[in-house]
Design an enzyme around this catalytic site. Structure first.
Site, PDB file in Angstrom:
ATOM      1  N   HIS A  83      17.098  21.551  35.714  1.00 40.62           N
ATOM      2  CA  HIS A  83      16.091  20.513  35.456  1.00 40.62           C
ATOM      3  C   HIS A  83      16.058  20.172  33.959  1.00 40.62           C
ATOM      4  O   HIS A  83      15.973  18.997  33.583  1.00 40.62           O
ATOM      5  CB  HIS A  83      14.701  21.000  35.863  1.00 40.62           C
ATOM      6  CG  HIS A  83      14.536  21.304  37.330  1.00 40.62           C
ATOM      7  ND1 HIS A  83      14.356  22.574  37.807  1.00 40.62           N
ATOM      8  CD2 HIS A  83      14.508  20.490  38.423  1.00 40.62           C
ATOM      9  CE1 HIS A  83      14.213  22.549  39.124  1.00 40.62           C
ATOM     10  NE2 HIS A  83      14.309  21.291  39.532  1.00 40.62           N
ATOM     11  N   MET A 142      22.438  26.437  40.065  1.00 39.79           N
ATOM     12  CA  MET A 142      21.007  26.746  39.928  1.00 39.79           C
ATOM     13  C   MET A 142      20.209  25.955  40.940  1.00 39.79           C
ATOM     14  O   MET A 142      20.500  24.786  41.197  1.00 39.79           O
ATOM     15  CB  MET A 142      20.529  26.423  38.519  1.00 39.79           C
ATOM     16  CG  MET A 142      21.058  27.393  37.502  1.00 39.79           C
ATOM     17  SD  MET A 142      20.231  27.186  35.929  1.00 39.79           S
ATOM     18  CE  MET A 142      21.119  28.398  34.981  1.00 39.79           C
TER      19      MET A 142
END
Ligand code: AMP
Length: 275
Positions: free
Chosen positions: A28, A175
């Site tokens: 992110h 991830m």
């Protein structure tokens, strides 16, 4: 939020937007850094969007840690965190959905009916609130990025969509907020997703062009661990996102994989350019 964002526009500020469901990780944050390259103001939203989860999926147990997320966003100098409530986004009389027809049909769309309708609806709503100049999405969710790009073209949003590369753990696992569901053993076995993608890349470099042969070898790797249950492995064209039997020189493709490790469904992909 809407009037705040309109004010930013009037001031001539370029707004970069990163929509997320929170439980943030380096993936992110890499999107935030991409947005920063082209924006004056960075807005991140955290909203675990109920309309993109099927009743059987993990909405209630989706991992959340808002306090940790805030620390990470402050450390990245994010200007605004938008944290709406589900009741504000979807009030009782809500009845309008956005549906992209073709590119949502197969792969994730087939396995998770209604998922993309939820995604495009929330992204359209967030775009109308934030009115960003650019929005950044991860290649991790490659089909989602393709769907958003199609929606932006079709609905004439004046927003530049940037697709940022997959960020991986040092051992190769992509991830994901969902990686916390994995037990220690499953976490090790989850590496088969990345290994199978690496295997496909090597086969293509060595001249293999038959996607059936490549997918079979990937399946063997996936099935070499006990906790895995492949959902699909597909090789699709980069632009149209359509499944291919045979790879052609000087063309780009996505190799897509969705696989359960225990009860956790993981997705991963890679882009290959055939020379
Ligand atoms: P999510 O919070 O899972 O909805 O993801 C929010 C955004 O982050 C989406 O655009 C994802 O594609 C992106 N993203 C998730 N994981 C990664 C990753 N490992 N690398 C890059 N982007 C990611």
């Amino acid at each position: 939020m809407q009037s705040f964002c309109s004010q930013l526009k009037r001031e001539g500020k370029k707004t970069g937007f990163v929509p997320t469901m929170g439980y943030l990780h380096e993936g992110h944050l890499s999107l935030v850094r991409e947005a920063k390259k082209v924006s004056d103001t960075i807005i991140v939203s955290i909203f675990v969007n109920p309309t993109q989860f099927a009743p059987s999926e993990d909405l209630a147990k989706y991992p959340r840690d808002i306090e940790k997320d805030k620390v990470l966003l402050i450390s990245e100098n994010v200007d605004v965190l938008f944290l709406p409530e589900a009741e504000e986004i979807y009030p009782q009389d809500f009845q309008t959905y956005v549906n992209v027809q073709e590119v949502t049909r197969d792969f994730e769309g087939e396995k998770r009916p209604h998922h993309f309708k939820g995604v495009t609806t929330i992204v359209a709503i967030l775009f109308n609130i934030v009115k960003p100049d650019c929005a950044v999405f991860g290649q991790k969710d490659a089909q989602q990025a393709a769907v958003i790009i199609q929606m932006v073209i079709d609905l004439k949003y004046d927003i530049k969509i940037i697709v940022a590369p997959i960020v991986r753990e040092p051992d190769g696992l992509a991830m994901s907020s969902r990686n916390v569901y994995l037990s220690e053993k499953e976490r090790k076995e989850a590496l088969v997703l990345h290994s199978s993608l690496n295997c496909a890349e090597s086969m293509i470099r060595a001249g293999e062009r038959n996607t059936g042969v490549i997918v079979s070898s990937m399946m063997e790797i996936i099935k070499s661990v006990r906790s895995s249950k492949p959902d699909y492995i597909k090789i699709v064209s980069f632009e149209a996102f359509t499944e291919q039997d045979h790879l052609q020189n000087r063309m780009k493709y996505y190799i897509l994989i969705a696989c359960y490790i225990g009860s956790t469904r993981l997705i991963d992909n890679t882009v290959v350019e055939v020379s």
